[in-house]
Every structure is written in C-alpha cells, then in structure tokens.
Design a protein around this motif. Sequence first.
Motif, short mmCIF file in Angstrom:
data_model
loop_
_atom_site.label_atom_id
_atom_site.label_comp_id
_atom_site.label_asym_id
_atom_site.label_seq_id
_atom_site.Cartn_x
_atom_site.Cartn_y
_atom_site.Cartn_z
N ALA A 1 0.81 -1.21 0.00
CA ALA A 1 0.00 0.00 0.00
C ALA A 1 0.85 1.26 0.00
CB ALA A 1 -0.91 0.01 1.23
N LYS A 2 0.25 2.35 -0.50
CA LYS A 2 0.78 3.68 -0.25
C LYS A 2 0.09 4.14 1.03
CE LYS A 2 1.73 5.14 -5.00
NZ LYS A 2 1.61 6.25 -5.97
N THR A 3 0.87 4.30 2.10
CA THR A 3 0.29 4.54 3.42
C THR A 3 0.68 5.90 3.97
OG1 THR A 3 0.31 2.16 3.89
CG2 THR A 3 0.11 3.65 5.77
N LEU A 4 -0.32 6.61 4.48
CA LEU A 4 -0.11 7.89 5.14
C LEU A 4 -0.66 7.80 6.55
CD1 LEU A 4 0.53 10.94 5.29
CD2 LEU A 4 -1.71 11.36 4.24
N MET A 5 0.16 8.16 7.54
CA MET A 5 -0.25 8.12 8.94
C MET A 5 -0.37 9.54 9.48
SD MET A 5 1.93 6.76 12.20
CE MET A 5 1.32 6.87 13.86
N PHE A 6 -1.48 9.82 10.17
CA PHE A 6 -1.61 11.05 10.94
C PHE A 6 -1.38 10.70 12.40
CE2 PHE A 6 -3.84 12.64 7.22
CZ PHE A 6 -3.50 14.00 7.21
N VAL A 7 -0.41 11.35 13.03
CA VAL A 7 -0.24 11.19 14.46
C VAL A 7 -0.81 12.45 15.11
CG1 VAL A 7 2.17 12.02 14.36
CG2 VAL A 7 1.34 10.82 16.38
N ASN A 8 -1.87 12.27 15.89
CA ASN A 8 -2.55 13.40 16.53
C ASN A 8 -2.07 13.55 17.97
OD1 ASN A 8 -4.58 12.40 14.30
ND2 ASN A 8 -5.11 14.51 14.76
N CYS A 9 -1.83 14.79 18.37
CA CYS A 9 -1.25 15.04 19.69
C CYS A 9 -2.03 16.10 20.46
CB CYS A 9 0.19 15.55 19.55
SG CYS A 9 1.29 14.40 18.70
N GLY A 10 -2.10 15.90 21.78
CA GLY A 10 -2.61 16.93 22.67
C GLY A 10 -1.44 17.82 23.07
N PRO A 11 -1.63 19.15 23.14
CA PRO A 11 -0.52 20.06 23.37
C PRO A 11 -0.24 20.37 24.84
CG PRO A 11 -2.47 21.32 22.87
CD PRO A 11 -2.90 19.87 22.86
N ALA A 12 -1.14 19.96 25.76
CA ALA A 12 -1.03 20.37 27.16
C ALA A 12 0.11 19.66 27.87
CB ALA A 12 -2.35 20.11 27.89
N ASP A 13 0.80 20.39 28.76
CA ASP A 13 1.89 19.80 29.54
C ASP A 13 1.41 18.62 30.38
OD1 ASP A 13 0.37 21.32 31.28
OD2 ASP A 13 2.01 22.68 31.83
N TYR A 14 0.12 18.63 30.70
CA TYR A 14 -0.49 17.53 31.45
C TYR A 14 -0.36 16.20 30.71
CZ TYR A 14 -4.51 14.86 33.37
OH TYR A 14 -5.32 13.89 33.91
N ASN A 15 -0.31 16.27 29.36
CA ASN A 15 -0.25 15.06 28.53
C ASN A 15 1.10 14.91 27.82
OD1 ASN A 15 -2.93 14.06 28.98
ND2 ASN A 15 -3.71 15.68 27.64
N ALA A 16 2.15 15.53 28.34
CA ALA A 16 3.45 15.52 27.67
C ALA A 16 3.98 14.10 27.47
CB ALA A 16 4.46 16.35 28.47
#
Length: 391
Positions: free
Chosen positions: A310-325
């Motif tokens: 496959a031609k594969t594209l991954m989105f890695v989604n992140c929370g920006p808060a220091d609480y979730n570092a």
Amino acid sequence: QNLRKKFYNELEDIKGKIRVFCRVRPLNSKETANGNEMCVKLTKDEITVTNPDSKKKYNFLFDAVFGPDATQAQVFADTKRLMQSALDGYNVCIFAYGQTGSGKTWTMSGVPTDSELMGITPRAVSEVFRLVQHNAATKEFTITVSMYELYRDGLIDLLQKNTKSPPQLNIKQDSRQRVFVDGGESTTVTTAEELQAQLDYGMDNRHVAATNMNAVSSRSHLVQIMTITAKDKVKGHSTSGKLTLVDLAGSERADKTGATGDTMEEAKSINKSLSALGNVIAALTSGMKHVPYRDSCLTKLMQDSLGGNAKTLMFVNCGPADYNAAETKSSLDFAKRCKNVVNDAKAGVDSKELQQLRKQLAQMKRANGDGKAAGQLPSAPGVKRPKKKKK
C-alpha cells in the motif's frame, strides 16, 4: 524549500516509505481552565516536546506538521493526491493514531455537512468522484463501500442490514495480497452523496461513550474501505484500487479517563490491540522474519497497509497540554518508528486476456460445484501436467 520537499516526498513514495503527518490540536477549554500550558513547539516539519518536570526537550522530524491553526482544507491539501493513486489501481491507506481526545476523529471525519470543517473522509469522497467525472469519457468506474468497527477485538459490519443473524466475518487476502473481509456487506454507489450517506449510516451504529478526556470518545477502531474498479473503454484492461481510511481508537490511562465497568473493558481491549500494532511495527523495523499480524483483528485488517503493498499515510494526533506531555512523546515515538516501515505498492492491473481467464476460472468453479479441482487452469495444448511423486 518547497521544491526540495516536493521531490523528497516523491522519492519517499518511490521507496515505499510510510509517510507521517503530525497534527496538534489547540488547548481545549478544560485544559485552559486548569492552567495547563503548551508543551510542544512547532515548525514546518518539526515538533519539539518539552518534559514539564525535567525540562528536557525531544525533537521529531516528520513529512509535515500541522499546528492548532491549521484548517481542514490545509490538512487535506497534501493528502488528496492519494485519491488519484487509488483510481490508478493502488492500495492506499490513511490512518490516524494518538492518545484519546487528541483529535483523530476530527481529522478523519470533522463535520461532514460543513464544507469548511469536513475532515479527510468526506473530502476524499468528493475528490474521488471529482476524478471519476473528470475521467468519465475514457474509463468506466465501479465503486463499492464497506465499513467495519473493531470492538473488543471483534469485527462488526456497520453496513450490515441483517442485524438479527448477520453472516460470519473472516479476514482474508486475495491473490494480490490485499486484505478483504469475507462475508462483509459491500454496497455499490454511483454518486458522492450515496457514498456519504452509507458512511453516515455506519457512523450512527458506532460505539461511543463519554470519558474525562473526551465527551464523545470512540470505543472502537473504525475502518472504511472504498474499492474502485476502472475499466478502460478503448484498451479493455481494468485496474482495481482500494482506499482504506482508519480512525483508530485512542490509547488510554484509566486514572485520566475515569473509565469503569464496560468503559474500562473497552479501554483494555483498545490498549491491547494498539500494543499488537506496536509489536508489528517493531518487527517490521527491526527486520524480524516473523511479523505478528495475527495477534489482533486490527493488525490482520491492516496487514496490507503496514509492510504490505500500500501507499500509506499516517496522521499522528497530539494533545498540546503539559499535562499530557508523556502521552504526546509516546505517540510521536511510535510515529517515528512507523516512518521507517517500507511498503511495496504495486497497481492492480488486469489485461483483457487475464480478465477472460479469470472469468473462465470462475465458470469452471461454478460448474464443478465445490471448486476443488476447478481451481486449476487448463494446460496448454500438447503439454502434460507432471505427475506427483509418491512419498
């Protein structure tokens, strides 16, 4: 700089590397009210995470990085060319990964009824049918859609109308090593509106629940598959492409989500399947001979997208808060490993002669009944099949 990036991306496609886009959502109202601060710093293709306790910084380089101000249209701009690949006969996969509440479903779905806020999936639907219309003079297209959720490591057909006694589902591979679900509902659609209506119907059947991290948390992995067959009106050959869109459920920590009872059991299943996904990535990047695809329904379903054709594209989604570092760094570490996985994408093309042979084979199987002996193509005239040696 833009030209360098363009050629680099094309080279990565030729190599078969999984491309990785990073997206960081804004601080939400709860994080702002709690006095949380941003633990990430972004540039065009780089993201830096700072540990709030040790102040240590971790740098990650990806194919693209989208900050809190990025629009849905900007996120899709570098993605839409993969729709042409699907129409050309390639196996294409786009999937979103990240902590629960990090914005995966917003990236993949958004608001399908709003032209500005719609996500990857509704935009992909529009782009596919725009390309179909553009090529209608020379090619005849057939598009089918199927939709599944993996709930507690069980496969559920979201488009199945026979809910009282649905057929058994089995994950298999075809002759081109493409994954398909045997027994799954596959609906033919002729317009973008028909396709979106099917996806909306399936979304209404999906498992969701409220947690402390997300008011509408996905409790399952969502897999949407569009199969696109294009027949050349002049030459007669056909191509078969597959576009797979995956919205993974988010990794969870019970102390943060407040999960109990059924929600806790769902979280355990989600984390288990994501752990199996991590093991597959680890095996692919370390050169292990055995890749444990069969350890989970999720990894079996994504087998042709990870280390496959496959031609594969991954989105890695992140929370920006220091609480979730810590969770943000963990997600980025996983995405960094995914970037090293190499696929071998090849277009699915059938010549006119091959189509006739497939048709003859299907007729022979039907005539034979059980399809055992008829599974062999006839020998060429004057050529005898070699006899099997006795043990």
